[in-house]
Write a protein that holds these residues in place. Structure first.
Motif, PDB file in Angstrom:
ATOM      1  N   GLN A 158      38.338  57.702  40.523  1.00  0.00           N
ATOM      2  CA  GLN A 158      39.285  57.829  41.627  1.00  0.00           C
ATOM      3  C   GLN A 158      38.656  57.250  42.887  1.00  0.00           C
ATOM      4  OE1 GLN A 158      40.821  61.818  41.426  1.00  0.00           O
ATOM      5  NE2 GLN A 158      42.856  61.202  42.110  1.00  0.00           N
ATOM      6  N   ASP A 159      39.464  56.483  43.619  1.00  0.00           N
ATOM      7  CA  ASP A 159      39.018  55.808  44.841  1.00  0.00           C
ATOM      8  C   ASP A 159      39.553  56.581  46.058  1.00  0.00           C
ATOM      9  OD1 ASP A 159      38.120  53.864  46.618  1.00  0.00           O
ATOM     10  OD2 ASP A 159      39.665  52.394  46.111  1.00  0.00           O
ATOM     11  N   HIS A 160      39.110  56.221  47.246  1.00  0.00           N
ATOM     12  CA  HIS A 160      39.630  56.801  48.498  1.00  0.00           C
ATOM     13  C   HIS A 160      39.952  55.629  49.399  1.00  0.00           C
ATOM     14  CE1 HIS A 160      37.204  59.862  46.608  1.00  0.00           C
ATOM     15  NE2 HIS A 160      37.658  60.791  47.417  1.00  0.00           N
ATOM     16  N   LYS A 161      41.239  55.252  49.493  1.00  0.00           N
ATOM     17  CA  LYS A 161      41.572  53.999  50.187  1.00  0.00           C
ATOM     18  C   LYS A 161      41.685  54.136  51.701  1.00  0.00           C
ATOM     19  CE  LYS A 161      43.086  51.453  46.375  1.00  0.00           C
ATOM     20  NZ  LYS A 161      43.976  50.642  45.623  1.00  0.00           N
ATOM     21  N   ALA A 162      42.065  55.339  52.165  1.00  0.00           N
ATOM     22  CA  ALA A 162      42.256  55.490  53.609  1.00  0.00           C
ATOM     23  C   ALA A 162      40.908  55.586  54.316  1.00  0.00           C
ATOM     24  CB  ALA A 162      43.098  56.722  53.897  1.00  0.00           C
ATOM     25  N   LEU A 165      40.183  45.086  33.051  1.00  0.00           N
ATOM     26  CA  LEU A 165      41.589  45.218  33.415  1.00  0.00           C
ATOM     27  C   LEU A 165      41.735  46.559  34.131  1.00  0.00           C
ATOM     28  CD1 LEU A 165      44.547  44.254  33.232  1.00  0.00           C
ATOM     29  CD2 LEU A 165      44.703  45.456  31.042  1.00  0.00           C
ATOM     30  N   TYR A 166      42.221  46.503  35.364  1.00  0.00           N
ATOM     31  CA  TYR A 166      42.250  47.682  36.243  1.00  0.00           C
ATOM     32  C   TYR A 166      43.700  48.025  36.536  1.00  0.00           C
ATOM     33  CZ  TYR A 166      41.555  49.924  40.939  1.00  0.00           C
ATOM     34  OH  TYR A 166      41.561  50.724  42.049  1.00  0.00           O
ATOM     35  N   ALA A 167      44.140  49.202  36.048  1.00  0.00           N
ATOM     36  CA  ALA A 167      45.479  49.688  36.388  1.00  0.00           C
ATOM     37  C   ALA A 167      45.347  50.704  37.509  1.00  0.00           C
ATOM     38  CB  ALA A 167      46.136  50.329  35.172  1.00  0.00           C
ATOM     39  N   THR A 193      41.923  50.711  53.456  1.00  0.00           N
ATOM     40  CA  THR A 193      40.700  49.898  53.356  1.00  0.00           C
ATOM     41  C   THR A 193      40.556  49.383  51.925  1.00  0.00           C
ATOM     42  OG1 THR A 193      39.237  51.656  52.564  1.00  0.00           O
ATOM     43  CG2 THR A 193      39.588  51.541  54.947  1.00  0.00           C
ATOM     44  N   GLY A 194      39.485  48.655  51.671  1.00  0.00           N
ATOM     45  CA  GLY A 194      39.171  48.232  50.306  1.00  0.00           C
ATOM     46  C   GLY A 194      38.752  49.404  49.428  1.00  0.00           C
ATOM     47  N   GLY A 195      38.360  50.510  50.045  1.00  0.00           N
ATOM     48  CA  GLY A 195      37.897  51.688  49.301  1.00  0.00           C
ATOM     49  C   GLY A 195      36.691  52.272  50.004  1.00  0.00           C
ATOM     50  N   TYR A 213      48.232  46.062  39.187  1.00  0.00           N
ATOM     51  CA  TYR A 213      47.168  45.672  38.275  1.00  0.00           C
ATOM     52  C   TYR A 213      46.149  44.849  39.036  1.00  0.00           C
ATOM     53  CZ  TYR A 213      48.373  47.203  33.596  1.00  0.00           C
ATOM     54  OH  TYR A 213      48.571  47.977  32.477  1.00  0.00           O
ATOM     55  N   ASN A 214      44.874  45.046  38.725  1.00  0.00           N
ATOM     56  CA  ASN A 214      43.829  44.160  39.219  1.00  0.00           C
ATOM     57  C   ASN A 214      43.192  43.502  38.008  1.00  0.00           C
ATOM     58  OD1 ASN A 214      44.161  44.851  41.976  1.00  0.00           O
ATOM     59  ND2 ASN A 214      42.996  46.717  41.636  1.00  0.00           N
ATOM     60  N   CYS A 215      42.780  42.244  38.171  1.00  0.00           N
ATOM     61  CA  CYS A 215      42.273  41.493  37.020  1.00  0.00           C
ATOM     62  C   CYS A 215      40.743  41.516  36.991  1.00  0.00           C
ATOM     63  CB  CYS A 215      42.810  40.070  37.055  1.00  0.00           C
ATOM     64  SG  CYS A 215      42.274  39.128  38.467  1.00  0.00           S
ATOM     65  N   ARG A 216      40.137  42.582  37.494  1.00  0.00           N
ATOM     66  CA  ARG A 216      38.682  42.654  37.723  1.00  0.00           C
ATOM     67  C   ARG A 216      38.290  44.121  37.771  1.00  0.00           C
ATOM     68  NH1 ARG A 216      39.211  44.969  42.500  1.00  0.00           N
ATOM     69  NH2 ARG A 216      41.194  44.548  43.510  1.00  0.00           N
ATOM     70  N   PHE A 217      37.018  44.366  37.926  1.00  0.00           N
ATOM     71  CA  PHE A 217      36.505  45.720  38.092  1.00  0.00           C
ATOM     72  C   PHE A 217      36.826  46.178  39.534  1.00  0.00           C
ATOM     73  CE2 PHE A 217      32.837  47.895  35.605  1.00  0.00           C
ATOM     74  CZ  PHE A 217      33.414  49.141  35.783  1.00  0.00           C
ATOM     75  N   GLY A 218      36.904  47.469  39.764  1.00  0.00           N
ATOM     76  CA  GLY A 218      37.194  47.975  41.105  1.00  0.00           C
ATOM     77  C   GLY A 218      35.937  48.032  41.965  1.00  0.00           C
ATOM     78  N   ASP A 219      36.121  47.938  43.263  1.00  0.00           N
ATOM     79  CA  ASP A 219      35.034  48.130  44.206  1.00  0.00           C
ATOM     80  C   ASP A 219      35.532  49.148  45.228  1.00  0.00           C
ATOM     81  OD1 ASP A 219      32.950  48.006  45.997  1.00  0.00           O
ATOM     82  OD2 ASP A 219      32.843  45.820  46.006  1.00  0.00           O
ATOM     83  N   PRO A 220      35.039  50.382  45.272  1.00  0.00           N
ATOM     84  CA  PRO A 220      33.734  50.854  44.785  1.00  0.00           C
ATOM     85  C   PRO A 220      33.727  51.574  43.425  1.00  0.00           C
ATOM     86  CG  PRO A 220      34.617  52.481  46.284  1.00  0.00           C
ATOM     87  CD  PRO A 220      35.654  51.399  46.176  1.00  0.00           C
ATOM     88  N   GLU A 221      34.784  51.540  42.618  1.00  0.00           N
ATOM     89  CA  GLU A 221      34.762  52.294  41.357  1.00  0.00           C
ATOM     90  C   GLU A 221      33.619  51.859  40.434  1.00  0.00           C
ATOM     91  OE1 GLU A 221      37.431  51.015  42.802  1.00  0.00           O
ATOM     92  OE2 GLU A 221      39.276  52.068  42.280  1.00  0.00           O
ATOM     93  N   THR A 222      33.298  50.555  40.450  1.00  0.00           N
ATOM     94  CA  THR A 222      32.232  50.037  39.592  1.00  0.00           C
ATOM     95  C   THR A 222      30.921  50.820  39.769  1.00  0.00           C
ATOM     96  OG1 THR A 222      33.163  47.836  39.866  1.00  0.00           O
ATOM     97  CG2 THR A 222      30.917  47.941  39.020  1.00  0.00           C
TER      98      THR A 222
END
Ligand code: AMP
Ligand code: GLY
Length: 425
Positions: free
Chosen positions: A213-217, A270-272, A227-229, A287-296
């Motif tokens: 789980q990310d935190h975008k705000a 593949l990032y949903a 934000t990007g995360g 959908y994102n076609c890559r790994f998440g940042d900062p989830e990675t």
């Protein structure tokens, strides 16, 4: 094996760190990398930008690279994998066709509808007047999205019709997002809890990674600008076994099957981005076609399996035989940002405290940093991601913030509440 990682963020530092730890990997190159990848054992930066495909292909040949892993979305959407393949160089990531899942929101929405994958109802517009008429016929809130890549800034949540009409002007008339905004997608606002569900796919074979789980705000309590995360953790306690099964059955499998049927088999991360409503129904936000940042960063902290081996298995079409082992502990990453982010921010501030961190359970991944006369200085909005492992959410959170408080530069900022949803459970 010699590996090339393309990109320069926190995600790429984590990828390079984990790949360098792989059994068969003798060297990892990162183009262009940051101060973190410059000092990581077994890793070397190459001064080539992520969009300079010709130079990247030459470097991959020169350094006898056997595996290239692409971090960011822009080169993927622009077809870097197709170019590497034509040059006979193995490259882990989707080709331009399936990368449209991130490159075009109208492509994705139409694809989801064709394959009956749950998502918010929507319409696409190129003509401002038709968009305005549509808004007048809809309830608010509405979500307005520039069709193409807009560096995470192309989504506007309109709480009333006035804001929605202003967003039409911004995207279609004033063309604030350039070509990315030639087409506008308007969709219903979905309520619920947002989660990141990231997999490795190879055609119709797919292996889910640990949940996150990310935190975008930008601000505590999920307030302030997007934000990007600002931080992420893994696993996401919201995703129990039943929800996991539903996501695989209702979203992930139909997506990879649908792409393969349409002649665009998917290879890569593949990032949903999913919204889970109160009844536990998953719907696709993006959908994102890559790994998440900062989830990675937290996900790879927990990965015990060999990442190069995983990428290789996907390239060889042998993903079905690969089992990923996870550290059962909780990982939590806090992003430290420059003053002003996500708006304008200064660069070149000297960072202190980095050399004093000595713990197997803590890793400081660099993002916007560079080396200058032997010192590490800030060089971006998101600067570091301090990531910690702990037996509980609480322990991981305390360890991460304990380290954050020992790192300094003028105006450094962070969210104080990363992990709050998991803690509340
Ligand atoms: P996207 O780039 O499409 O993921 O949008 C960025 C962020 O906007 C998402 O991470 C969500 O937080 C939010 N968002 C996007 N679409 C919707 C929607 N239909 N309903 C509610 N929030 C949304
Ligand atoms: N953390 C959100 C993203 O990578 O898009």
């Amino acid at each position: 094996m010699r590996v090339l990682v393309i990109g320069n963020g926190g995600r790429e530092h984590a990828l390079a760190w984990k790949l360098a730890d792989s059994r068969d990997v003798e060297r990892v190159f990162v183009a262009p990398g940051n101060a973190g990848t410059a000092t990581e054992p077994g890793v070397e930066n190459l001064p080539i930008l992520a969009d300079d495909t010709d130079a990247l292909i030459l470097a991959a040949r020169d350094h006898q690279v056997n595996l290239t892993v692409v971090g960011p979305e822009a080169p993927l959407v622009n077809g870097i994998v197709d170019r590497f393949q034509s040059a006979g160089l193995p490259c882990f990531g989707p080709s331009a066709g399936p990368a449209q899942l991130e490159g075009s929101k109208s492509f994705t929405k139409a694809f989801l509808d064709r394959h009956k994958i749950p998502t918010a109802s929507w319409q696409a517009f190129t003509d401002p007047e038709s968009a305005r008429q549509y808004i007048k016929s809809q309830d608010v809130p509405l979500v307005l999205k520039a069709d193409g890549l807009a560096a995470g800034k192309g989504v506007i949540i309109a709480n009333d019709r006035g804001q929605a009409l202003a967003a039409v002007d911004e995207i279609l008339v004033d063309q604030r997002f350039g070509g990315a905004g030639r087409c506008l997608v308007i969709e219903d606002f979905l309520e619920g809890e947002e989660i990141s569900f990231i997999c490795v796919a190879s055609g119709t074979q797919v292996v889910p990674l640990a949940t996150s789980q990310d935190h975008k705000a930008r601000e505590a309590g999920d307030r302030g600008p997007n934000t990007g995360g600002m931080g992420a953790y893994s696993p996401a306690p919201r995703v129990d076994a039943e929800l996991h099964r539903r996501i695989m059955d209702e979203v992930i499998h139909p997506t990879v099957r649908g792409l393969a049927e349409e002649g665009m088999p998917y290879l890569g991360f593949l990032y949903a981005g999913l919204m889970i409503d109160t009844q536990g129904n998953p719907r696709v936000l993006e959908y994102n076609c890559r790994f998440g940042d900062p989830e990675t960063q937290p996900i790879l902290m927990r990965m015990r399996s060999d990442l190069a081996g995983l990428c290789q298995a996907a390239l060889d079409g042998e993903l079905d035989r690969f089992r990923i082992e996870w550290d059962p502990r909780f990982a939590l990453g806090v992003v430290m940002v420059a003053d002003g982010y996500p708006g304008e921010y200064p660069r070149g501030d000297k960072i202190s405290g980095l050399q004093d961190i000595m713990s197997d359970n803590i890793k400081v991944f660099h993002a916007g940093t560079r080396q200058e006369s032997g010192q590490t200085v800030t060089d971006g909005g998101r600067v570091l991601c301090v990531t910690a492992l702990g037996a509980t959410v609480d322990a991981a959170q305390q360890a991460a913030y304990g380290t954050v408080s020992t790192i300094h530069w003028p105006g450094a900022g962070w969210r104080p509440d990363i992990g709050w949803r998991a803690l509340n459970r």
